[in-house]
Structure formats: structure tokens, C-alpha cells
Design a protein around this motif. Structure first.
Motif, PDB file in Angstrom:
ATOM      1  N   SER A 104       0.824  -1.222   0.000  1.00  0.00           N
ATOM      2  CA  SER A 104       0.000   0.000   0.000  1.00  0.00           C
ATOM      3  C   SER A 104       0.851   1.263   0.000  1.00  0.00           C
ATOM      4  O   SER A 104       0.318   2.366   0.150  1.00  0.00           O
ATOM      5  CB  SER A 104      -0.930   0.003   1.211  1.00  0.00           C
ATOM      6  N   GLY A 105       2.187   1.091  -0.077  1.00  0.00           N
ATOM      7  CA  GLY A 105       3.063   2.246  -0.170  1.00  0.00           C
ATOM      8  C   GLY A 105       3.595   2.740   1.165  1.00  0.00           C
ATOM      9  O   GLY A 105       4.218   3.801   1.217  1.00  0.00           O
ATOM     10  N   GLN A 106       3.353   2.024   2.239  1.00  0.00           N
ATOM     11  CA  GLN A 106       3.843   2.412   3.558  1.00  0.00           C
ATOM     12  C   GLN A 106       4.880   1.391   4.009  1.00  0.00           C
ATOM     13  O   GLN A 106       4.534   0.297   4.459  1.00  0.00           O
ATOM     14  CB  GLN A 106       2.695   2.489   4.568  1.00  0.00           C
ATOM     15  N   ALA A 107       6.149   1.743   3.868  1.00  0.00           N
ATOM     16  CA  ALA A 107       7.233   0.825   4.208  1.00  0.00           C
ATOM     17  C   ALA A 107       7.541   0.938   5.693  1.00  0.00           C
ATOM     18  O   ALA A 107       8.202   1.881   6.128  1.00  0.00           O
ATOM     19  CB  ALA A 107       8.473   1.126   3.378  1.00  0.00           C
ATOM     20  N   ALA A 108       7.035   0.005   6.463  1.00  0.00           N
ATOM     21  CA  ALA A 108       7.293   0.001   7.906  1.00  0.00           C
ATOM     22  C   ALA A 108       7.100  -1.419   8.419  1.00  0.00           C
ATOM     23  O   ALA A 108       6.198  -2.147   7.979  1.00  0.00           O
ATOM     24  CB  ALA A 108       6.364   0.960   8.642  1.00  0.00           C
ATOM     25  N   LEU A 109       7.961  -1.804   9.323  1.00  0.00           N
ATOM     26  CA  LEU A 109       7.840  -3.136   9.927  1.00  0.00           C
ATOM     27  C   LEU A 109       6.664  -3.159  10.901  1.00  0.00           C
ATOM     28  O   LEU A 109       6.417  -2.196  11.639  1.00  0.00           O
ATOM     29  CB  LEU A 109       9.129  -3.504  10.650  1.00  0.00           C
ATOM     30  N   ILE A 110       5.952  -4.276  10.922  1.00  0.00           N
ATOM     31  CA  ILE A 110       4.809  -4.474  11.812  1.00  0.00           C
ATOM     32  C   ILE A 110       5.124  -5.648  12.730  1.00  0.00           C
ATOM     33  O   ILE A 110       5.632  -6.689  12.283  1.00  0.00           O
ATOM     34  CB  ILE A 110       3.509  -4.749  11.029  1.00  0.00           C
ATOM     35  N   VAL A 111       4.865  -5.486  14.019  1.00  0.00           N
ATOM     36  CA  VAL A 111       5.144  -6.549  14.988  1.00  0.00           C
ATOM     37  C   VAL A 111       3.859  -6.949  15.691  1.00  0.00           C
ATOM     38  O   VAL A 111       2.899  -6.177  15.766  1.00  0.00           O
ATOM     39  CB  VAL A 111       6.200  -6.099  16.035  1.00  0.00           C
ATOM     40  N   ASN A 112       3.864  -8.168  16.170  1.00  0.00           N
ATOM     41  CA  ASN A 112       2.757  -8.664  16.997  1.00  0.00           C
ATOM     42  C   ASN A 112       3.002  -8.252  18.445  1.00  0.00           C
ATOM     43  O   ASN A 112       4.098  -8.443  18.976  1.00  0.00           O
ATOM     44  CB  ASN A 112       2.643 -10.184  16.917  1.00  0.00           C
ATOM     45  N   ALA A 113       2.018  -7.681  19.082  1.00  0.00           N
ATOM     46  CA  ALA A 113       2.107  -7.305  20.499  1.00  0.00           C
ATOM     47  C   ALA A 113       1.357  -8.338  21.324  1.00  0.00           C
ATOM     48  O   ALA A 113       0.252  -8.761  20.958  1.00  0.00           O
ATOM     49  CB  ALA A 113       1.515  -5.908  20.729  1.00  0.00           C
ATOM     50  N   TYR A 114       1.986  -8.758  22.395  1.00  0.00           N
ATOM     51  CA  TYR A 114       1.400  -9.775  23.258  1.00  0.00           C
ATOM     52  C   TYR A 114       1.155  -9.193  24.650  1.00  0.00           C
ATOM     53  O   TYR A 114       1.787  -8.215  25.063  1.00  0.00           O
ATOM     54  CB  TYR A 114       2.336 -10.992  23.384  1.00  0.00           C
ATOM     55  N   GLN A 115       0.276  -9.815  25.361  1.00  0.00           N
ATOM     56  CA  GLN A 115       0.021  -9.466  26.753  1.00  0.00           C
ATOM     57  C   GLN A 115       0.049 -10.729  27.591  1.00  0.00           C
ATOM     58  O   GLN A 115      -0.104 -11.842  27.065  1.00  0.00           O
ATOM     59  CB  GLN A 115      -1.336  -8.774  26.908  1.00  0.00           C
ATOM     60  N   ASP A 116       0.272 -10.548  28.880  1.00  0.00           N
ATOM     61  CA  ASP A 116       0.283 -11.707  29.767  1.00  0.00           C
ATOM     62  C   ASP A 116      -1.052 -12.424  29.719  1.00  0.00           C
ATOM     63  O   ASP A 116      -2.116 -11.806  29.580  1.00  0.00           O
ATOM     64  CB  ASP A 116       0.558 -11.272  31.215  1.00  0.00           C
ATOM     65  N   GLU A 117      -0.980 -13.734  29.818  1.00  0.00           N
ATOM     66  CA  GLU A 117      -2.220 -14.503  29.900  1.00  0.00           C
ATOM     67  C   GLU A 117      -3.007 -14.089  31.144  1.00  0.00           C
ATOM     68  O   GLU A 117      -2.446 -13.960  32.230  1.00  0.00           O
ATOM     69  CB  GLU A 117      -1.893 -15.990  29.954  1.00  0.00           C
ATOM     70  N   ARG A 118      -4.281 -13.886  30.957  1.00  0.00           N
ATOM     71  CA  ARG A 118      -5.095 -13.347  32.027  1.00  0.00           C
ATOM     72  C   ARG A 118      -6.024 -14.402  32.613  1.00  0.00           C
ATOM     73  O   ARG A 118      -6.164 -15.503  32.096  1.00  0.00           O
ATOM     74  CB  ARG A 118      -5.922 -12.159  31.508  1.00  0.00           C
ATOM     75  N   SER A 119      -6.669 -13.973  33.706  1.00  0.00           N
ATOM     76  CA  SER A 119      -7.710 -14.766  34.356  1.00  0.00           C
ATOM     77  C   SER A 119      -7.201 -16.109  34.860  1.00  0.00           C
ATOM     78  O   SER A 119      -7.951 -17.091  34.896  1.00  0.00           O
ATOM     79  CB  SER A 119      -8.909 -14.977  33.409  1.00  0.00           C
ATOM     80  N   GLN A 120      -5.928 -16.186  35.234  1.00  0.00           N
ATOM     81  CA  GLN A 120      -5.425 -17.379  35.883  1.00  0.00           C
ATOM     82  C   GLN A 120      -5.819 -17.333  37.365  1.00  0.00           C
ATOM     83  O   GLN A 120      -5.785 -16.272  37.988  1.00  0.00           O
ATOM     84  CB  GLN A 120      -3.907 -17.463  35.755  1.00  0.00           C
ATOM     85  N   ALA A 121      -6.189 -18.455  37.916  1.00  0.00           N
ATOM     86  CA  ALA A 121      -6.599 -18.515  39.323  1.00  0.00           C
ATOM     87  C   ALA A 121      -5.368 -18.686  40.211  1.00  0.00           C
ATOM     88  O   ALA A 121      -4.560 -19.592  39.993  1.00  0.00           O
ATOM     89  CB  ALA A 121      -7.582 -19.664  39.545  1.00  0.00           C
ATOM     90  N   VAL A 122      -5.223 -17.810  41.189  1.00  0.00           N
ATOM     91  CA  VAL A 122      -4.100 -17.846  42.130  1.00  0.00           C
ATOM     92  C   VAL A 122      -4.680 -17.923  43.536  1.00  0.00           C
ATOM     93  O   VAL A 122      -5.379 -17.005  43.984  1.00  0.00           O
ATOM     94  CB  VAL A 122      -3.206 -16.597  41.985  1.00  0.00           C
ATOM     95  N   TYR A 123      -4.387 -19.005  44.247  1.00  0.00           N
ATOM     96  CA  TYR A 123      -4.897 -19.207  45.600  1.00  0.00           C
ATOM     97  C   TYR A 123      -3.752 -19.152  46.609  1.00  0.00           C
ATOM     98  O   TYR A 123      -2.709 -19.782  46.409  1.00  0.00           O
ATOM     99  CB  TYR A 123      -5.591 -20.565  45.732  1.00  0.00           C
TER     100      TYR A 123
END
Length: 453
Positions: free
Chosen positions: A232-251
Motif C-alpha cells: 500500500s506504499g507504507q514501508a514500515a515493519l509491523i510486529v505482533n504485540a502480546y500481553q500476559d495470559e489473564r484470568s489465571q486462578a491464584v490461591y
């Protein structure tokens, strides 16, 4: 009667009266001195009456009391922390007033040094600050703030009383919880001994794609999205952004048995575990996990299901505040049964307990192995710091050699307990009580970074 109840005399007055008594004895031996002693004593009596008149002639100045004091303190105290207490004073006497302040603090502190002195000028406010460190949860009863006002002669004292009868609850260490929370938000947990954990691979949930910035992992580049952007004419690197896995149960599983009764710097091991559980639960909620709690001793105490709702942290704080125990023998079988019936999802279980001998661990090991089969179990127990000090001290007598040999045996068994747990794939932390919170948060963040939960 109110005047007499508020009237006190200073040590200086008793010393002067003692001096006059000796002077009269001397005047009895040399009668020529008797008139001089009488005149001096009469002048002293007049001076004393004048001082009393200046102290008690008025109770208010305009619409304001002639003297004012207030105790400023939190609505609740933090267990195991230094809590600030401030006494505000203001004198409306027409002359400078030396004052003595005695704050009636709760008997649990066993302190007799809460006595302060100050010198107030007319209409001059003054703040006196000191700190109290409670070592037990519960309600503490504060008495009155007693202020003894004097004239510059310091012969008589007028007592004022303020802030009578106030109950203040002592909660688990919410000050420590706030400290960790603020540093976690600003990414400064390393100041409290929290290690930076290097993430291995991508064991996190995908969040979004975004333009590449310097420092991003090259392995996270999304080449297909980059190619589409180039077309599309826009030369830029694209990266995947991740987040910590959520909603884990911690007792947090807190043992309230006799093994948690040992004291360290005024607090029992149980209170150290409660404080660490509060901090860890708050960190888990900040990491988008669900925090739960189970307390147990000879029977199961409170069970708080793992949730992440508004007000859940407040609920955990109230439950931890009300924990009581008789420090009886712990029933790990009841703990296993409760977790099997009420914790259906695989969860991280942080078990706060203590083992002094290998035999003590082996009696409970079957239940720990069953818990580790269905959940990720982390056993947290305590190093004996007094024993460590004994081992680091050179022995100078036969008795000390004997004691040091016994100490080495107990220290060896602690290390064997760690190895025994590792043999069955159970993670553990052997920590000194003062390092409990930092070490526990470190391990939780490490497990989370490695995708173990």
C-alpha cells in the motif's frame, strides 16, 4: 473539684519545698535567719498562688478553648509496619507555655516512653510526630491525650485531656501492599528486591499488531502484515504485540497450625504469611489474574473463591483481618478435600506453611503430591534465622559445639526438605521471614513469565 482534678505539681516544686524545710531547720539552729526564711516562704506562696491563677483563670479565649490538642492517626493501623501518629498542639495563653504530653497508647505496645515535651508561644501551632509498630491484628484501644501546661516558673501544672476512648483496628500490612502496588505500576519493583524476569518465547496471549519500535523482539515481526503495508506504499515493519495470559486462578493457602506460631521480630510466622498473601493477591489482580484464599488448621477456615471483581481486594483484606487460630495440629487431608471439591480449574496454589524436620514433611507429602497432580503447587516455608545466627558464630566451648552440631542437623534437614519436594516436581521457597513477600512475588512473576500458569 474540676480544678483540683486538673491540678498537678512538678518535681521542681517538691525540691523547693524540701529546700524550705531544710531552711527552717537551719533557722531553728540560728534564730536570726528565721525572719528571712519566713519572708522568702511568704513570697514563694504568693508566687505559687499567682501561677495557679494564671493557669486556671480562664478556660476559653473568645470562643476558642485556651489550649487545644488533637491526635491525628490513620483510621486503621498496618500490622508489622511503622504507623505515623501526629499530635497537634496550640496554646492561646498570653504567655509562653512549657508543656508535657503523655499519649495513652494501647497496652499491646508495652511502651512507657510516649512522653513528649514542647515549648509553645502564644497562638503557635506545634506538631509532634512519632511512630507505632503493632505486631498483632485486632482492635486497639487508645486513651486520652494528656497535656500538662505550665508557666515559665514550672511549679504547677494544669492538665488538659483530649481524644478520649478510640478503638482502632490493626489490619494486615496494607502499607506494604500499597508500596508494592505503587512500585509495580511504575515498574520499580526492583527497589524491593523483585527481580526482572526474562521471558522465554511467546507464552502470552496475542493483543494487537503495531509498528516496530527499537528494542522490540525481531521474532515478533509479522511479515505478512509488513508486506501488505509495503504493497500500500507504507514501508514500515509491523510486529505482533502480546500481553500476559489473564484470568489465571491464584490461591493463597495459609496454614494456621502450631508450626506457624514461632515469633520473629514480634510477629508470628502466621502474620508474615497473611501480610505476604495480601501483597501477592493485590499483585495478581493487577496482573489481571483472579485471587483466592483458603485458610486451614485442624479444620478448614475461610474459603474465598478466586475472583477479579470490584471490591474483591477489600473482601480479602477483611477476611485476613479476622483470622483467628488456636495453633493446633494442621489437617492437610481436609485441605486436599476442600481444594478438590471447590477449586475445579487448574490453579496456582501458594501454600504458606513451615516444616522443621524431614519427617514432618513426609507425613504431609502424600497430600502435597495429590495437590501438585491437579494444580501448580508452590510450597513456601521458613528458614530459622536464629539458627542461622548460631551457625555463623564460632564455638568456644564444648556446650557450644554440641549446640552448633544440633543446629547443623536442623539446617541440613531444611535443605533436604527442598530436595525432597523437587524430587516430586513440587516448587518450593525456603525464605527468611523478612524476605517472604519479595521472594513470593518474585516466584509468582517468574512462573507467570514462563507460562507455567
Amino acid at each position: 473539684m474540676k480544678i483540683f482534678r486538673a491540678l498537678f505539681v512538678s518535681v521542681r516544686l517538691w525540691l523547693i519545698l524540701l529546700g524550705f524545710a531544710l531552711a527552717f531547720v537551719v533557722a531553728y539552729v540560728w534564730p536570726l535567719l528565721f525572719p528571712l526564711v519566713q519572708i522568702a516562704f511568704a513570697a514563694f506562696v504568693v508566687l505559687l498562688l499567682t501561677e495557679g491563677f494564671l493557669l486556671f483563670r480562664q478556660s476559653t479565649v473568645g470562643n476558642q478553648p485556651v489550649f487545644f490538642a488533637r491526635r491525628d492517626m490513620p483510621e486503621r493501623l498496618s500490622n508489622g509496619d511503622e504507623n505515623p501518629i501526629t499530635l497537634y498542639l496550640e496554646s492561646r495563653y498570653a504567655f509562653a507555655t512549657p508543656v508535657e504530653i503523655i499519649d495513652e497508647i494501647p497496652f499491646q505496645f508495652q511502651r512507657r516512653d510516649v512522653l513528649f515535651t514542647a515549648h509553645l508561644k502564644p497562638n503557635e501551632p506545634r506538631a509532634i510526630r512519632y511512630e507505632l509498630r503493632p505486631t498483632r491484628r485486632g482492635e486497639y484501644s487508645f486513651g486520652a491525650v494528656n497535656v500538662f501546661v505550665m508557666t515559665p516558673l514550672r511549679l504547677l501544672k494544669r492538665r488538659f485531656q483530649f481524644e478520649e476512648g478510640r478503638l482502632v483496628p490493626v489490619y494486615p500490612s496494607y502499607l506494604q501492599m500499597r508500596q508494592y502496588e505503587l512500585l509495580a505500576v511504575s515498574n520499580r519493583l526492583t527497589e524491593l528486591g523483585i527481580k526482572r524476569i526474562r521471558r522465554v518465547g511467546h507464552s502470552m496471549e496475542f493483543e494487537q499488531i503495531r509498528p516496530y519500535t527499537q528494542g522490540d523482539d525481531l521474532r515478533s515481526i509479522n511479515w505478512k502484515a509488513t508486506a501488505r503495508r509495503a504493497d500500500s506504499g507504507q514501508a514500515a515493519l509491523i510486529v505482533n504485540a502480546y500481553q500476559d495470559e489473564r484470568s489465571q486462578a491464584v490461591y493463597c493457602l495459609i496454614d494456621k497450625g502450631r508450626v506457624m506460631q514461632s515469633p520473629f521480630e514480634g510477629l508470628t510466622l502466621l502474620d508474615y504469611a497473611i501480610n505476604a498473601s495480601l501483597v501477592l493477591s493485590n499483585i495478581a489482580l493487577m496482573k489481571q489474574d483472579r485471587a483466592g484464599l483458603i485458610t486451614f488448621s485442624e479444620k478448614i477456615g475461610q474459603v474465598v473463591p478466586a475472583e477479579r471483581r470490584p471490591g474483591h481486594m477489600r473482601k480479602l483484606l477483611e477476611v485476613l483481618f479476622r483470622q483467628k487460630t488456636r495453633f493446633l495440629e494442621t489437617d492437610f487431608e481436609a485441605l486436599y478435600t476442600t481444594i478438590r471439591t471447590q477449586v475445579r480449574q487448574r490453579s496456582l496454589l501458594l501454600l504458606f506453611t513451615n516444616f522443621e524436620t524431614l519427617n514432618g514433611l513426609q507425613r504431609q507429602l502424600p497430600y502435597l503430591r495429590r495437590l501438585a497432580k491437579d494444580h501448580l503447587l508452590l510450597v513456601i516455608f521458613f528458614d530459622n534465622t536464629e539458627l542461622r545466627g548460631l551457625l555463623n558464630t564460632p564455638a568456644r566451648s564444648t556446650e557450644e559445639i554440641y549446640m552448633k552440631t544440633i543446629g547443623e542437623k536442623f539446617a541440613y534437614e531444611k535443605r533436604q526438605i527442598v530436595k525432597e519436594l523437587q524430587q516430586y516436581g513440587i516448587a518450593s521457597i525456603l525464605t527468611a521471614p523478612q524476605d517472604l513477600t519479595a521472594n513470593t512475588v518474585n516466584k509468582y512473576l517468574e512462573m507467570k513469565a514462563r507460562g507455567m500458569i
